[in-house]
Write a protein that holds these residues in place. Structure first.
Motif, mmCIF file in Angstrom:
data_model
loop_
_atom_site.group_PDB
_atom_site.id
_atom_site.type_symbol
_atom_site.label_atom_id
_atom_site.label_comp_id
_atom_site.label_asym_id
_atom_site.label_seq_id
_atom_site.Cartn_x
_atom_site.Cartn_y
_atom_site.Cartn_z
ATOM 1 N N ALA A 218 81.608 47.233 -41.239
ATOM 2 C CA ALA A 218 81.876 45.799 -40.439
ATOM 3 C C ALA A 218 82.793 46.337 -39.438
ATOM 4 O O ALA A 218 82.476 45.690 -38.250
ATOM 5 N N LEU A 219 83.903 46.901 -39.643
ATOM 6 C CA LEU A 219 84.799 47.346 -38.515
ATOM 7 C C LEU A 219 84.038 47.977 -37.132
ATOM 8 O O LEU A 219 84.182 47.637 -36.116
ATOM 9 N N LYS A 220 83.025 48.971 -37.528
ATOM 10 C CA LYS A 220 82.523 49.850 -36.515
ATOM 11 C C LYS A 220 81.548 48.865 -35.648
ATOM 12 O O LYS A 220 81.547 49.062 -34.594
ATOM 13 N N SER A 221 81.288 47.621 -36.376
ATOM 14 C CA SER A 221 80.492 46.913 -35.154
ATOM 15 C C SER A 221 81.402 45.889 -34.421
ATOM 16 O O SER A 221 80.867 45.271 -33.631
ATOM 17 N N LEU A 222 82.590 45.956 -34.833
ATOM 18 C CA LEU A 222 83.882 45.223 -33.955
ATOM 19 C C LEU A 222 84.206 45.923 -33.078
ATOM 20 O O LEU A 222 84.969 45.406 -32.088
ATOM 21 N N ILE A 223 84.062 47.395 -33.289
ATOM 22 C CA ILE A 223 84.840 48.301 -32.224
ATOM 23 C C ILE A 223 84.566 47.905 -30.633
ATOM 24 O O ILE A 223 85.414 47.509 -29.776
ATOM 25 N N LEU A 224 83.221 48.026 -30.566
ATOM 26 C CA LEU A 224 82.988 47.859 -29.009
ATOM 27 C C LEU A 224 83.239 46.529 -28.567
ATOM 28 O O LEU A 224 83.934 46.500 -27.214
ATOM 29 N N PRO A 225 82.990 45.358 -29.121
ATOM 30 C CA PRO A 225 83.575 44.088 -28.693
ATOM 31 C C PRO A 225 84.662 43.944 -28.429
ATOM 32 O O PRO A 225 85.276 43.558 -27.385
ATOM 33 N N ALA A 226 85.641 44.522 -29.459
ATOM 34 C CA ALA A 226 86.938 44.434 -29.344
ATOM 35 C C ALA A 226 87.482 45.242 -27.852
ATOM 36 O O ALA A 226 88.277 44.919 -27.321
ATOM 37 N N ILE A 227 86.907 46.422 -27.773
ATOM 38 C CA ILE A 227 87.289 47.071 -26.743
ATOM 39 C C ILE A 227 86.851 46.298 -25.252
ATOM 40 O O ILE A 227 87.705 46.346 -24.473
ATOM 41 N N ALA A 228 85.781 45.810 -25.479
ATOM 42 C CA ALA A 228 85.259 45.109 -24.226
ATOM 43 C C ALA A 228 86.109 43.971 -23.759
ATOM 44 O O ALA A 228 86.401 43.335 -22.871
ATOM 45 N N VAL B 113 85.757 34.864 -40.542
ATOM 46 C CA VAL B 113 85.803 36.108 -40.736
ATOM 47 C C VAL B 113 85.316 37.143 -39.814
ATOM 48 O O VAL B 113 85.524 38.371 -40.035
ATOM 49 N N VAL B 114 84.434 36.839 -38.895
ATOM 50 C CA VAL B 114 84.060 37.579 -37.747
ATOM 51 C C VAL B 114 84.934 37.440 -36.474
ATOM 52 O O VAL B 114 85.579 38.458 -35.885
ATOM 53 N N SER B 115 85.336 36.140 -36.021
ATOM 54 C CA SER B 115 86.029 35.939 -34.752
ATOM 55 C C SER B 115 87.446 36.237 -34.964
ATOM 56 O O SER B 115 88.019 36.781 -34.063
ATOM 57 N N LEU B 116 88.204 35.807 -36.088
ATOM 58 C CA LEU B 116 89.422 36.044 -36.153
ATOM 59 C C LEU B 116 89.926 37.650 -36.177
ATOM 60 O O LEU B 116 90.618 38.083 -35.478
ATOM 61 N N LEU C 284 77.043 38.786 -32.677
ATOM 62 C CA LEU C 284 78.013 38.681 -33.645
ATOM 63 C C LEU C 284 77.970 37.086 -34.129
ATOM 64 O O LEU C 284 78.244 36.260 -33.560
ATOM 65 N N PRO C 285 77.999 36.881 -35.707
ATOM 66 C CA PRO C 285 77.826 35.555 -36.049
ATOM 67 C C PRO C 285 79.252 34.971 -36.253
ATOM 68 O O PRO C 285 79.789 34.808 -37.298
ATOM 69 N N GLY C 286 80.012 34.965 -35.111
ATOM 70 C CA GLY C 286 81.357 34.273 -35.192
ATOM 71 C C GLY C 286 81.271 32.940 -34.515
ATOM 72 O O GLY C 286 80.572 32.205 -34.685
ATOM 73 N N LEU C 287 82.521 32.184 -34.232
ATOM 74 C CA LEU C 287 82.580 30.969 -33.967
ATOM 75 C C LEU C 287 82.120 30.897 -32.626
ATOM 76 O O LEU C 287 81.637 29.611 -32.354
ATOM 77 N N GLY C 288 82.054 31.604 -31.919
ATOM 78 C CA GLY C 288 81.241 31.410 -30.608
ATOM 79 C C GLY C 288 79.937 31.356 -30.528
ATOM 80 O O GLY C 288 79.348 30.436 -29.747
ATOM 81 N N ARG C 289 79.160 32.299 -31.507
ATOM 82 C CA ARG C 289 78.130 31.872 -31.614
ATOM 83 C C ARG C 289 77.488 30.696 -32.089
ATOM 84 O O ARG C 289 76.422 29.747 -31.903
ATOM 85 N N LEU C 290 78.339 30.169 -33.241
ATOM 86 C CA LEU C 290 78.288 29.001 -33.705
ATOM 87 C C LEU C 290 78.331 27.794 -32.765
ATOM 88 O O LEU C 290 77.221 26.892 -32.760
ATOM 89 N N PRO D 10 77.027 43.467 -40.085
ATOM 90 C CA PRO D 10 76.509 43.586 -41.508
ATOM 91 C C PRO D 10 77.216 42.590 -42.550
ATOM 92 O O PRO D 10 76.702 42.742 -43.553
ATOM 93 N N GLY D 11 78.278 42.247 -41.995
ATOM 94 C CA GLY D 11 78.977 41.266 -42.909
ATOM 95 C C GLY D 11 79.861 42.179 -43.809
ATOM 96 O O GLY D 11 79.841 43.481 -43.963
ATOM 97 N N TRP D 12 81.125 41.592 -44.177
ATOM 98 C CA TRP D 12 82.098 42.344 -44.720
ATOM 99 C C TRP D 12 81.741 42.904 -46.150
ATOM 100 O O TRP D 12 82.286 43.869 -46.580
ATOM 101 N N SER D 13 80.666 42.384 -46.760
ATOM 102 C CA SER D 13 80.343 42.781 -47.984
ATOM 103 C C SER D 13 79.233 44.123 -48.090
ATOM 104 O O SER D 13 79.334 44.893 -48.891
ATOM 105 N N ALA D 14 79.084 44.522 -46.722
ATOM 106 C CA ALA D 14 78.434 45.948 -46.535
ATOM 107 C C ALA D 14 79.735 47.003 -46.336
ATOM 108 O O ALA D 14 79.333 48.160 -46.291
ATOM 109 N N GLY D 15 81.019 46.535 -46.530
ATOM 110 C CA GLY D 15 82.069 47.596 -46.671
ATOM 111 C C GLY D 15 82.632 47.526 -45.412
ATOM 112 O O GLY D 15 82.276 47.027 -44.458
ATOM 113 N N VAL D 16 83.969 47.893 -45.501
ATOM 114 C CA VAL D 16 85.042 47.551 -44.381
ATOM 115 C C VAL D 16 84.643 48.377 -43.242
ATOM 116 O O VAL D 16 84.421 47.721 -42.080
ATOM 117 N N TRP D 17 84.317 49.424 -43.436
ATOM 118 C CA TRP D 17 84.069 50.442 -42.314
ATOM 119 C C TRP D 17 82.804 50.111 -41.629
ATOM 120 O O TRP D 17 82.886 49.802 -40.168
#
Lengths: 290, 315, 541
Positions: free
Chosen positions: B177-187, B96-99, B263-269, B168-175
């Motif tokens: 969570a998204l906010k913490s994905l913005i920079l990684p996605a741009i990079a 749910v992080v990596s995808l 980010l706790p995604g598949l890569g970290r795993l 923060p996890g999706w449970s912390a709210g969509v925004w």
């Protein structure tokens, strides 16, 4: 009666080097590449400071006239480390290209010459390797044999094999139906001989261009692997590792993260420009389009 | 069409089958005892034997392979040795992080690259082309993890606009969570966009030199109509190929980028699994990544058939 | 005022002059033939009228179409003209259509654009014009894609696009050069009918004087970007006042001087025997699980050739003649049948066993540019067949052999140190012949050896072939779609159709009085300059 026809004979064309020196991408790319390669060579004989010596008193110095790029957390001179780091980048990427070419080109030429089942099997083999991104391959290899520069080379090299096989095969397939190949066959030459005499010289350009591209990708991949600790191992300096170390100290010393990154960008940019330049010069089709 | 699709599907399946053999045998050729390797030198013989039983290491090779594959097919990925939970749960939790990260990056890269490529091709040789292709040339040379560091420095450390890392996890709210994905996605996206825009531009230029473009112009169609109606669809064919290849790079890139941003995604795993020598997790996650790449390539093959009518009737 | 008036048109691309002071006029309903060899500027003249030149081209002078100053017209105005008032047909039908759009879309697109017609209306008109060009909607629905059509059919689609809105001027740039003679005749008929129906002006560009003569009321002869001569077709070509016009006409009708066939005085044995040879190719798969129907390219062909004999193999494109040639050269294996050369079986032998045969059998190809490895020098290229000799000559011995071969084809020994790109098209074809004769073969297979050459060069190469036949006694198998080449150089002719040889005999007999349907079609479709001039003179009184 005899017919006198005057047919214009083509004007002599300037050679490769003459054209290349007029090509901006080629010149800039060659200069950048030579600069980095020269730096790596120089590092064998001389660096401003010894990169193996830790000087605790000089920790985390900002750039100055004594240390142009500053020093790291162990007091090592960053410029010297970048110079030595160039060796690892170049060596890993170069050996990986040699592996890719050495295995991939013969395979690609063989598939193009034989066709049929050989070709099909090779292409399927390519599909399989392409399904493993280089980094995933490296992870798999490191998970088993442990991290090292050698394993990084193997991982990147394996990934290069299908790339070169594909380019060689596509190039060769475009040459095989040409009439000069038929003429060579009519002269009784076998497939291996035709490949050596006629196919390879005509796909050498393509391979050269692909070589520079894979070299550049190799530099990027090596940096990535070193960054996550799967590539060149400390104490041998590497650009990727330097960036990893810089990350945690970014608040204090942002320049630590700047210079190794720039070194990577210059190397990759130089190689890519060189490749662009070569393909501009040798590909008459693109040349016509300007 | 069905013949073409059947062939591509068969190829995808064969690729997966061979890849599974490769992954399986990689673990097999581990020097020494895999169970011993995972547990370390200090483990008792009983513990090692227990793990050997759990992994089925005492069974014949072929039996183990068949067993592994049939469990994979039911999405039973085994049990993680370190976490002591089913790998499936770990994978779902991390996906749910990596995808979303990969998807956002892919969308971003495509949305930037294709218009820029077309725009440049249209203005070949002019200032706008020179600038955008110069930028692309540099973009190709920038390692994404270094770009990520620069982004963190500027937007997190300096401007405090987004968090420097963590999720923060999706449970912390969509925004949030998204906010913490913005920079990684741009990079992830920008270096890929640089490559894709160059490919798009050269594909467009090649197509614009074709005879049928001249036919369309001779029909009285203005330049821009020709560009959008005739050139673009033909130019999409090589662009799709690169897009498919890029997905693999994106996936690999995500592994590194997740480490940069914690980010706790598949890569970290997968990295944690490597440091903890959890071969079961490594094996399963690698196989999963490979399966995703194969699936994406199959999708690319299908989209070829949609774009190019020649594939629909031939072969 | 004429429909199209070109006065003192000059064109430069960069600093290279392409056209110099070109004058040309064309009236409604008139057919103007624009002839010239490659590089004469014919196509550039046409593209200037369309304003489809590369952006670096600079045109000066006056070009008026229907009262509109073309050179001064802004792009939107040109868009209104193109495809509406001026239509254009191009040379290469295989690449002229967009592969990802249906033929219906491509024809209707222009109609909708210019007339603002609704989609249904435009499709209706597209159906009508496609029907008119010989592609009835029953057999060729609008939903067809270009790759589902043959070259001739695609060219009909291109013509439909160009003529959909009944333009006042149609420009056809080598519209039939890529097609075989039978298709050529059909396309030319179609163009002629469309011009008559709509009183269009037709600017027909061609390198083929016979085609232009058959079609045009007036002709303009161009060379090196300049107009040499212009006038009524028949008088211009029969008078041949201008030396260049004379040279073109003579070259087009050129027949090399040849001694009579020697066959009668020395009964030689068979050089080549082809017995019931067939070749199947795997067909396109329609399903993964069904075996595709094989395609039979060559179907039970038998014939024989004697030493020193010159035989033509003629037929339409795709009739299997090139496949047959490759099997004779042992570059391809027959599916069935046997080929014997100098008494030796060729089929099913390995490369080593074929060496003696290869030494005595060489090949000349069509494309003077594709026939040589661009990375090798002439010495190495011409010497290549020496590989078939038991003892391969080296060093000065090899250079002597190459020098002799170059001398025999009219090139200088010093040329052996050059690269192929330093030669012109005609010179390269000479190199190709030098390579073919260096081992003193008994048979040379020539696959369309002159069809890529301009007429005057073609005449020279035909002379060379005839000469070598006399001097070296080498037999030729000439594969050609051009009956004038067959007439000029061969004793016997074989007509091939759908993989079979349907007629065979003395060249003059078969081509003078063809018996089979296929041969009749070929002969009647072949343009012939002498006949065309005579017919024109008759028509014009």
């Amino acid at each position: 009666m005899t017919i006198i026809a005057d047919e214009p004979v083509p004007e002599p064309q300037p050679g490769f080097l003459a054209l290349a020196l007029r090509n901006r991408s080629f010149v800039v790319g060659a200069l950048l590449t030579l600069f980095i390669a020269g730096m790596a060579l120089l590092s064998f004989f001389w660096t401003p400071y010894d990169v193996t010596k830790l000087v605790v008193a000089d920790r985390m110095l900002p750039p100055s006239s004594a240390h142009w790029f500053g020093t790291d957390q162990f007091g090592r001179d960053v410029l010297s480390m970048i110079m030595v780091g160039a060796r690892a980048s170049i060596a890993v990427a170069l050996v990986a290209v040699v592996i890719g070419m050495g295995v991939g080109v013969p395979l690609g030429c063989w598939a193009a010459a034989r066709g049929g089942i050989v070709d099909e099997v090779l292409m399927r083999f390519n599909d399989v390797v392409f399904a493993f991104p280089a980094l995933v391959m490296a992870i798999l290899i490191t998970a088993i044999f442990g991290p090292s520069a050698i394993n990084a080379i193997i991982a990147i090299g394996i990934f290069n094999i299908p790339v070169f096989a594909r380019v060689a095969r596509a190039g060769a397939l475009a040459i095989w139906p040409r009439e000069f190949i038929l003429a060579a066959r009519a002269a009784g030459k076998g497939k291996a001989r035709i490949t050596a005499e006629h196919i390879l010289p005509n796909i050498a350009n393509l391979l050269l261009v692909q070589g520079t591209i894979q070299f550049a990708l190799g530099v990027l991949a090596e940096a990535g692997l070193s960054y996550v600790g799967l590539g060149v191992q400390p104490p041998m300096p590497s650009w990727g590792r330097m960036l990893f170390d810089a990350q945690t100290r970014m608040m204090v010393a942002p320049t630590l993260a700047l210079f190794p990154g720039l070194a990577i960008v210059i190397t990759v940019l130089g190689l890519n420009l060189l490749g662009d330049g070569i393909s501009d010069v040798i590909d008459p089709k693109l040349r016509r389009q300007r | 069409m069905t013949a073409y699709l059947t062939k591509r599907l068969l190829i995808a399946l064969v690729t997966l089958a061979v890849a599974s053999v490769v992954v399986f045998s990689m673990i097999e050729i581990v020097p020494g005892d895999p169970a011993r390797l995972m547990l370390g030198m200090n483990a008792t013989a009983d513990a090692v034997q227990a793990l050997r039983d759990q992994m089925g290491l005492d069974q014949p090779l072929l039996v183990r392979y068949v067993d592994w594959v049939s469990r994979l097919l039911t999405f039973d990925l085994g049990k993680s040795y370190t976490y002591n939970v089913p790998v499936r749960d770990l994978v779902l939790e991390r996906s749910v992080v990596s995808l979303p990260l990969a998807m956002i990056a892919l969308a971003l890269s495509t949305l930037i690259a294709i218009p820029v490529g077309i725009f440049s091709a249209e203005r070949r040789g002019r200032l706008a082309d020179t600038i955008s292709m110069g930028a692309a040339q540099i973009g190709v040379a920038v390692p994404n993890f270094w770009f990520a560091l620069l982004l963190i420095y500027v937007f997190a450390v300096w401007l405090h606009m987004v968090p420097a890392g963590g999720f923060p996890g999706w449970s912390a709210g969509v925004w949030p969570a998204l906010k913490s994905l913005i920079l990684p996605a741009i990079a992830l996206a920008l270096p890929q966009a640089a490559i894709l825009s160059r490919v798009t531009r050269s594909a467009m230029l090649e197509v614009l030199g074709e005879d049928y473009i001249r036919t369309a112009r001779a029909k009285g169609m203005p330049r821009n109509v020709v560009l959008w109606h005739h050139a673009l669809r033909n130019a999409l064919i090589p662009v799709l190929t690169i897009l498919g290849l890029q997905f693999a790079f994106l996936l690999a890139g995500a592994i590194i980028i997740e480490n940069v941003f914690y980010l706790p995604g598949l890569g970290r795993l997968i990295f944690q699994a490597i440091t903890q020598r959890d071969l079961i997790v490594v094996e399963s996650v690698v196989m999963l990544l490979v399966a995703v790449v194969v699936l994406v390539n199959l999708l690319v093959d299908i989209s070829y058939a949609i774009v190019d009518p020649r594939l629909r009737t031939r072969r | 005022m004429s429909l199209l008036e070109i006065e003192k048109l000059s064109l430069n691309i960069g600093r290279v002059p392409i056209l110099k002071d070109v004058d040309l006029t064309l009236d409604a309903g008139e057919v103007m033939g624009l002839v010239g060899e490659s590089g004469s500027g014919k196509s550039m003249t046409a593209l200037t009228v369309m304003q489809l030149l590369p952006s670096v081209a600079k045109a000066k002078g006056r070009v008026h179409f229907d009262g509109i100053d073309i050179l001064a017209a802004p792009e939107p105005a040109m868009c209104k003209l193109r495809g509406n008032k001026i239509g254009m047909v191009f040379q290469e039908p295989m690449t002229a259509l967009n592969p990802v759009k249906t033929i219906g879309e491509q024809v209707a697109e222009g109609i909708r654009w210019h007339t603002r017609a609704s989609r249904a209306e435009a499709e209706d008109r597209a159906r009508k014009i496609l029907d008119r060009v010989g592609l009835p909607a029953k057999k060729f629905p609008l939903s067809r894609y270009p790759h589902e059509l043959s070259g001739g059919q695609r060219q009909r689609v291109v013509i439909a696009i160009a003529c959909a809105l009944k333009p006042k001027l149609l420009i056809a740039d080598e519209p039939t050069t890529a097609l075989d003679v039978v298709l050529q005749a059909q396309i030319l008929d179609l163009l002629r009918d469309l011009v008559d129906e709509n009183r269009m002006g037709l600017l027909l560009i061609s390198h083929d004087l016979a085609v232009v003569t058959e079609m045009s009321d007036r002709i303009t002869v161009m060379r090196h970007g300049e107009v040499m001569e212009t006038g009524e077709t028949a008088p211009t070509l029969s008078a041949q006042d201008h030396p260049y016009t004379r040279q073109l006409a003579q070259a087009s009708m050129h027949v090399p001087a040849r001694a009579k066939i020697r066959g009668t005085e020395q009964p030689t044995h068979d050089l080549l025997q082809v017995e019931a040879v067939s070749r199947d190719y795997p067909g396109h798969r329609t399903s993964l699980f069904r075996k595709p129907e094989p395609m039979r390219a060559v179907d039970g062909v038998s014939f024989s050739m004697k030493e020193g004999q010159s035989t033509a193999l003629v037929g339409r494109s795709g009739c299997g003649k090139s496949t047959l040639a490759r099997m004779i050269l042992a570059l391809d294996q027959p599916t069935g049948g046997a080929i014997r050369f100098m008494g030796e079986q060729l089929t099913g032998r390995d490369e080593a066993a074929l060496k003696p045969a290869r030494r005595n059998m060489q090949v000349v190809f069509q494309d003077p540019y594709g026939s040589f490895n661009p990375r090798h020098k002439v010495e190495r290229l011409v010497a290549e067949p020496l590989h078939t000799l038991e003892k391969q000559p080296q060093g000065s011995e090899r250079r002597d052999l190459v020098a002799r071969a170059l001398h025999e084809v009219g090139l200088k020994p010093a040329d052996m140190d050059k690269y192929p790109h330093e030669f012109s098209g005609g010179q390269r074809q000479r190199l190709s012949i030098a390579r073919a004769i260096i081992t003193r073969p008994k048979l040379v297979v020539a696959d369309e050896p002159v069809s890529a050459l301009d007429v005057s060069i073609r005449a020279q190469i035909l002379d060379l072939f005839a000469d070598l036949n006399q001097q070296l006694g080498v037999a030729y198998l000439f594969i050609t779609h051009d009956l004038s080449v067959a007439r000029a150089i061969t004793d016997d002719v074989m007509v091939m159709h759908d993989g079979k040889i349907v007629e065979r005999g003395k060249t003059s007999d078969v081509l003078g009085n063809p018996q089979s349907e296929a041969a009749k079609a070929l002969v009647s479709a072949s343009p012939d300059l002498r006949r065309a001039i005579a017919k024109r003179l008759q028509e014009q009184g």
